[in-house]
Design a protein around this motif. Structure first.
Motif, PDB file in Angstrom:
ATOM      1  N   VAL A 103      21.554  24.398  19.664  1.00 56.80           N
ATOM      2  CA  VAL A 103      20.580  25.380  19.195  1.00 56.80           C
ATOM      3  C   VAL A 103      21.280  26.284  18.180  1.00 56.80           C
ATOM      4  CG1 VAL A 103      19.086  27.302  19.834  1.00 56.80           C
ATOM      5  CG2 VAL A 103      19.370  25.356  21.399  1.00 56.80           C
ATOM      6  N   ILE A 104      20.713  26.397  16.990  1.00 61.57           N
ATOM      7  CA  ILE A 104      21.332  27.196  15.924  1.00 61.57           C
ATOM      8  C   ILE A 104      20.301  28.203  15.426  1.00 61.57           C
ATOM      9  CG2 ILE A 104      22.408  27.150  13.643  1.00 61.57           C
ATOM     10  CD1 ILE A 104      23.278  24.280  14.255  1.00 61.57           C
ATOM     11  N   GLU A 105      20.570  29.507  15.698  1.00 66.37           N
ATOM     12  CA  GLU A 105      19.609  30.552  15.336  1.00 66.37           C
ATOM     13  C   GLU A 105      19.622  30.806  13.836  1.00 66.37           C
ATOM     14  OE1 GLU A 105      18.464  35.167  16.544  1.00 66.37           O
ATOM     15  OE2 GLU A 105      20.228  34.184  17.406  1.00 66.37           O
ATOM     16  N   ASN A 106      20.802  30.708  13.201  1.00 65.55           N
ATOM     17  CA  ASN A 106      20.925  30.930  11.760  1.00 65.55           C
ATOM     18  C   ASN A 106      21.862  29.855  11.209  1.00 65.55           C
ATOM     19  OD1 ASN A 106      21.429  31.745   9.126  1.00 65.55           O
ATOM     20  ND2 ASN A 106      21.418  33.938   9.650  1.00 65.55           N
ATOM     21  N   SER A 125      16.547  28.040  11.001  1.00 65.56           N
ATOM     22  CA  SER A 125      17.076  27.806  12.353  1.00 65.56           C
ATOM     23  C   SER A 125      16.596  26.452  12.849  1.00 65.56           C
ATOM     24  CB  SER A 125      16.642  28.924  13.307  1.00 65.56           C
ATOM     25  OG  SER A 125      15.226  28.993  13.353  1.00 65.56           O
ATOM     26  N   MET A 126      17.269  25.983  13.923  1.00 60.02           N
ATOM     27  CA  MET A 126      16.938  24.618  14.369  1.00 60.02           C
ATOM     28  C   MET A 126      17.334  24.385  15.825  1.00 60.02           C
ATOM     29  SD  MET A 126      19.968  22.096  13.082  1.00 60.02           S
ATOM     30  CE  MET A 126      19.753  22.408  11.335  1.00 60.02           C
ATOM     31  N   CYS A 147      14.658  32.853  11.022  1.00 60.21           N
ATOM     32  CA  CYS A 147      15.744  32.826  11.995  1.00 60.21           C
ATOM     33  C   CYS A 147      15.176  33.204  13.362  1.00 60.21           C
ATOM     34  CB  CYS A 147      16.848  33.817  11.597  1.00 60.21           C
ATOM     35  SG  CYS A 147      17.729  33.336  10.093  1.00 60.21           S
ATOM     36  N   ARG A 148      15.329  32.329  14.321  1.00 63.07           N
ATOM     37  CA  ARG A 148      14.824  32.613  15.668  1.00 63.07           C
ATOM     38  C   ARG A 148      15.683  31.882  16.692  1.00 63.07           C
ATOM     39  NH1 ARG A 148      11.426  28.495  17.885  1.00 63.07           N
ATOM     40  NH2 ARG A 148      10.456  30.050  19.238  1.00 63.07           N
ATOM     41  N   GLN A 149      15.680  32.413  17.894  1.00 65.21           N
ATOM     42  CA  GLN A 149      16.406  31.789  18.995  1.00 65.21           C
ATOM     43  C   GLN A 149      15.389  31.056  19.873  1.00 65.21           C
ATOM     44  OE1 GLN A 149      19.769  31.817  19.584  1.00 65.21           O
ATOM     45  NE2 GLN A 149      19.447  30.458  21.336  1.00 65.21           N
ATOM     46  N   PRO A 150      15.305  29.712  19.789  1.00 66.07           N
ATOM     47  CA  PRO A 150      14.340  28.968  20.614  1.00 66.07           C
ATOM     48  C   PRO A 150      14.597  29.189  22.100  1.00 66.07           C
ATOM     49  CG  PRO A 150      15.245  27.573  18.888  1.00 66.07           C
ATOM     50  CD  PRO A 150      16.067  28.819  18.906  1.00 66.07           C
TER      51      PRO A 150
END
Length: 425
Positions: A103-106, A125-126, A147-150
């Motif tokens: 998980v990559i926020e930025n 993000s991804m 940019c988000r934290q899934p």
């Protein structure tokens, strides 16, 4: 279901969308179970990945030796569909090599991301998950334009989708292998059929030609040279003539046996009563000068190939007539009883019979339980009967006692066998 369902809870609890997402995942898994090629799988997965996570884009990556092949995508703007990147410089490669999701926020703060490759895209993000944890065969990626934290739940959903994708891909591989085997077997069968056609042509023409010569010259000698031959010579000619006739019958029976295995079944409704009577009438020459007690029950209509089923009755009735030839009061009876899944027909006689320990040999080619000088025959008729009945989805058996006759039973399947019999009566 659309991406807004998963994006964020707006007026609904977090558990609500997760329950709905799980229900949607179940429907996606069902879709995947019906997929029969990789293209169908990719279409289902790329769409579902976005819907389950509320992502702005999704990609389907395949492992191609040392490369990551971006095989398909569903996104708000183009990504990398159709391109290949070395696994060592690609985040999807990292996921496959490490066999775990990331998980990559930025993306611009992660050293694993080649910024130059992502800068022309909308991606900020991804989440990337491997397809199969042991020896991954690919990866599924979802991307966002912000940019988000899934959430962990979103990652879990995506990994569950990837696991189901792995099973679907294995099923497709198995299905393709089975299709290939079926195609190969069909090709081999076609070759065998062509060889059988060639064999039948050889038997029908090349073997009959010398037989015709033998029979012709025997007849000439009997007509023109009989006065010059001794009684022993005349007897020898009779033996040769009989042998040629028997060989001709054998060729006919072999060709019939070959054809019954290859001819396409012409399935239709068959009046078994009429068929039995027709066969009995055609065998009038075989029972000429004899008195036979003949009893045929009322028989139901059945589905099958009329011509082939007639051959069954001709063979069974002919045998009954032949093996009762030494009875003072011959009796032949035809009947039927319901059985599981269909009807069981029988032909019963009070003739010579046979020993039950040899019953298994009855339906083999060239198998005979009586000497030729006792009862004529080629030993192919019952093998032909079994082949026809088997092709109709039925079975055949026989019971007997020496000197007390024999009964031959065969089944034909039908959805409403017992009902058909009751209607006939």
């Amino acid at each position: 279901m659309n991406s807004n369902l998963i994006a964020r809870e707006k007026g609904g609890a977090a558990s609500d969308w997760y329950v709905q997402a799980m229900e949607h995942l179940v429907s996606v898994v069902q879709e995947l179970s019906l997929a029969r090629n990789l293209e169908s799988i990719m279409v289902i997965v790329r769409r579902a990945a976005r819907e389950l996570t509320g992502a702005d884009g999704a990609t389907f990556v395949l492992r191609d030796n040392g490369f990551c092949y971006y095989a398909d995508e569903d996104a708000i703007a183009p990504l990398w569909k159709g391109k290949r990147f070395p696994m060592e410089i690609c985040i999807s490669g990292w996921v496959m090599l490490n066999r775990r999701p990331t998980v990559i926020e930025n993306i611009y703060e992660d050293a694993r991301i080649p910024a130059d490759a992502y800068s022309p895209t909308f991606v900020k993000s991804m989440v990337m998950v491997p397809i199969r944890s042991m020896d991954p065969v690919g990866a599924i990626g979802t991307y966002w334009a912000i940019c988000r934290q899934p959430r962990p739940e979103e990652v879990n959903l995506l990994q569950a989708l990837a696991n189901s994708t792995s099973v679907a891909m294995e099923n497709v591989q198995l299905y393709s292998g089975l299709e290939q085997k079926v195609a190969e077997r069909t090709s081999r069968l076609q070759t065998l059929n062509e060889e059988l056609d060639s064999f039948s042509h050889t038997v029908s023409h090349d073997l009959r030609a010398p037989l015709r010569h033998i029979a012709g010259f025997v007849e000439l000698m009997q007509k023109q040279e009989s006065k010059n031959l001794s009684q022993s010579g005349l007897n020898y000619l009779k033996i040769v003539s009989a042998a040629a006739q028997n060989m001709n019958r054998l060729i006919d029976d072999l060709l019939d046996f070959s054809r019954t295995g290859r001819a396409e079944l012409q399935n239709q409704s068959v009046d078994i009563n009429g068929l039995v009577q027709e066969a009995w009438n055609e065998l009038a020459g075989d029972r000429k000068g004899r008195v036979i007690s003949w009893n045929a029950a009322i028989l139901p209509e059945m589905k099958g190939d009329r011509a082939l089923l007639k051959q069954v009755w001709l063979n069974l009735l002919s045998n009954a007539i032949k093996y009762t030839s030494r009875c003072e009061a011959a009796e032949i009876r035809v009947g039927v009883t319901p059985c599981e899944g269909g009807m069981e027909f029988f032909v019963k006689d009070n003739g010579a019979g046979f020993e039950m320990q040899y019953a298994a040999r009855l339906f083999g080619v060239f198998q005979r339980l009586h000497r030729q000088d006792e009862f004529e025959g080629t030993g192919i008729g019952l093998a032909t009967v079994r082949r026809i009945i088997t092709r109709h989805g039925g079975s055949i058996r026989a019971t007997s006692e020496v000197g007390q006759g024999a009964t031959f039973y065969f089944t034909l399947p039908t959805a409403g066998g017992a009902k058909a019999l009751n209607a006939a009566h």
